[in-house]
Design an enzyme around this catalytic site. Structure first.
Site, PDB file in Angstrom:
ATOM      1  N   GLU A   1      16.187  34.575  81.379  1.00 36.10           N
ATOM      2  CA  GLU A   1      17.530  34.144  80.983  1.00 36.10           C
ATOM      3  C   GLU A   1      18.338  33.891  82.239  1.00 36.10           C
ATOM      4  O   GLU A   1      18.220  34.625  83.221  1.00 36.10           O
ATOM      5  CB  GLU A   1      18.270  35.231  80.168  1.00 36.10           C
ATOM      6  CG  GLU A   1      17.798  35.397  78.762  1.00 36.10           C
ATOM      7  CD  GLU A   1      18.585  36.471  78.002  1.00 36.10           C
ATOM      8  OE1 GLU A   1      19.786  36.660  78.276  1.00 36.10           O
ATOM      9  OE2 GLU A   1      17.975  37.126  77.149  1.00 36.10           O
TER      10      GLU A   1
ATOM     11  N   TRP B   1      19.488  30.201  79.399  1.00 35.30           N
ATOM     12  CA  TRP B   1      20.215  30.750  78.257  1.00 35.30           C
ATOM     13  C   TRP B   1      21.485  29.937  78.112  1.00 35.30           C
ATOM     14  O   TRP B   1      22.335  30.033  78.964  1.00 35.30           O
ATOM     15  CB  TRP B   1      20.541  32.232  78.457  1.00 35.30           C
ATOM     16  CG  TRP B   1      21.190  32.797  77.230  1.00 35.30           C
ATOM     17  CD1 TRP B   1      22.521  32.765  76.912  1.00 35.30           C
ATOM     18  CD2 TRP B   1      20.537  33.440  76.127  1.00 35.30           C
ATOM     19  NE1 TRP B   1      22.735  33.349  75.690  1.00 35.30           N
ATOM     20  CE2 TRP B   1      21.534  33.764  75.186  1.00 35.30           C
ATOM     21  CE3 TRP B   1      19.195  33.755  75.848  1.00 35.30           C
ATOM     22  CZ2 TRP B   1      21.233  34.408  73.990  1.00 35.30           C
ATOM     23  CZ3 TRP B   1      18.920  34.393  74.661  1.00 35.30           C
ATOM     24  CH2 TRP B   1      19.928  34.718  73.741  1.00 35.30           C
TER      25      TRP B   1
ATOM     26  N   GLU C   1      27.603  35.633  70.232  1.00 40.82           N
ATOM     27  CA  GLU C   1      27.594  36.450  71.451  1.00 40.82           C
ATOM     28  C   GLU C   1      28.017  37.897  71.135  1.00 40.82           C
ATOM     29  O   GLU C   1      29.011  38.413  71.639  1.00 40.82           O
ATOM     30  CB  GLU C   1      28.468  35.769  72.517  1.00 40.82           C
ATOM     31  CG  GLU C   1      28.533  36.455  73.870  1.00 40.82           C
ATOM     32  CD  GLU C   1      27.194  36.777  74.510  1.00 40.82           C
ATOM     33  OE1 GLU C   1      26.217  36.050  74.281  1.00 40.82           O
ATOM     34  OE2 GLU C   1      27.133  37.773  75.233  1.00 40.82           O
TER      35      GLU C   1
END
Ligand code: BGC
Length: 421
Positions: free
Chosen positions: A323, A364, A371
């Site tokens: 990520e 990412w 989130e």
């Protein structure tokens, strides 16, 4: 106009170019998971609801992946969908996940599959939790099922995503489920996760000796600046995030998975004396912030290089960047994200040229998504999501990243994309 760096850095031919997502953050309606209940209790800014409805729209998103030109995709499986009740596996959902994975493979996209990205089934949360002594056995039974049912379509396993984050936030900070502030439970959960991981590592290798198994670490760069309590705290943060679990599982990793976002520089602030894990206040110790960033994170491209060098030295294993991304709140003209990707890749290349064995980069994220505590505010996607209509619109960064990949990788890709500051 932003300044561009010109260079012709090439990445290895077999380098994995990808994007990353997680099930709970994009699939939608995972109401049988502990995070869903956490949302219902009002612990998050917004509820996840149908999210991006990837569950029904996966083909559309895989079309985007194909258009982007990635050769790999990191996604996760929702444990609660696969095992909705204790030891009862859902044939329908296993088949559905197989369909998703097969669809990726039919497009020649390698699958990097996370088995646990922070969410557990309600029955597990209610009866066990990772602090329970049976948890490693229960979790590895689910993983064995995945291996047996889906293993032929999985290239790389990420058993746990950044386990120290939910362990810290869920067992010490009280901000993630299960919501404890209890160091004893924390330590039990940590040991059980290490135990579970090693079991799963062995289970996967029994059937697929060649497959690559590891976890991802939230491996931000902690500057060990200064002496006294702040310098010490930076060291402790690094130890907590990486070594505490890493040392327990170090002989059972085929690679090191790095999730890198920012620099974490600790400081002392006497006005924030309370424990407030959600806002990163730990009894007066807090992290320096960039007020201009949506999540107040300090972007620090060089940190990815430092992290890669450190990880290589410590573990001597291949490394995947699983990520790396930037939260924004802007529309399609996201030049900040283009700069972010370029500048980080430049440092990845520097590490490669100095012999660090970096095998892949996963941005990412493919799509804007849920989130966690912050709801839908921060947007991480190469593709903009309209949550009302579920329409997906590629941002400029999508085309810039596409170009970087196709040129494998000419880091001046954004030069051809006009953007003004
Ligand atoms: C997590 C993701 C999250 C991202 C951005 C990572 O630490 O794995 O689930 O969305 O950070 O905060």
């Amino acid at each position: 106009m932003k300044t561009k760096t010109k260079n012709n850095l090439k990445f290895p031919k077999d380098f994995l170019w990808g994007t990353a997502t997680s099930a709970y953050q994009i699939e939608g309606n995972n109401s049988n998971s502990d995070w869903w209940r956490w949302e219902e209790k009002g612990k998050t800014k917004e509820k996840s609801g149908r999210a991006c409805d990837y569950w029904h729209k996966f083909k559309e998103d895989h079309n985007l992946l194909e258009e982007l030109g990635v050769n790999s995709y990191r996604l996760s499986l929702e444990w609660a969908s696969i095992e909705p009740a204790e030891n009862c596996f859902s044939r329908e959902n296993l088949d559905y996940y197989r369909k998703i994975l097969k669809d990726l493979k039919s497009r020649k996209i390698k699958t990097v599959v996370t088995l646990w990205h922070w969410t557990s089934p309600l029955w597990f949360a209610d009866k066990y939790g990772f602090h329970h002594k049976k948890s490693s056995e229960i979790f590895s039974r689910y993983c064995q099922k995945v291996r047996d049912e889906l293993g032929d379509w999985i290239d790389i396993y990420v058993v746990f995503n950044e386990p120290m984050v939910p362990l810290g936030m869920g067992y010490l900070g009280g901000a993630f489920p299960p919501g404890y502030k209890n160091p004893f439970k924390f330590y039990r959960a940590l040991s059980n996760i290490a135990r579970a991981y090693i079991k799963v590592y062995e289970i996967i290798h029994q059937k697929y000796p060649q497959s690559q198994v590891g976890i991802s670490y939230l491996y931000n760069w902690y500057e060990e600046k200064g002496f006294g309590p702040v310098g010490l705290l930076n060291k402790i943060s690094q130890w907590f995030r990486i070594d505490l679990l890493g040392n327990k599982i170090k002989d059972h990793q085929d690679y090191i998975g790095i999730d890198y976002y920012r620099i974490g520089r600790m400081k002392f602030n006497r006005r924030r004396i309370k424990l407030d894990a959600k806002n990163q206040n730990y009894f007066g110790f807090t992290v320096e912030e960039d007020k201009k960033n949506v999540m107040k994170w300090i972007t620090y491209p060089e940190g990815i290089y430092k992290v890669l060098k450190e990880a290589q030295e410590k573990y001597k294993l291949p490394i995947y960047i699983l990520e790396n991304g930037l939260p924004t709140n802007i529309g399609l003209d996201d030049w900040q994200r283009i700069d972010f990707i370029e500048s980080h890749l430049k440092f990845v290349k520097k590490a490669l040229s100095e012999g660090v064995d970096v095998k892949g980069y996963f941005h990412w994220s493919l799509l804007d998504n849920y989130e966690w505590l912050y709801g839908y505010g921060p947007r991480f996607g190469l593709v903009e999501m309209n949550y009302k209509t579920l329409e997906r619109k590629p941002r400029k960064s999508f085309y810039a990243y596409k170009k970087m990949i196709s040129e494998n990788s000419n880091l001046s890709a954004s030069e051809s994309i006009m953007h003004t500051k």
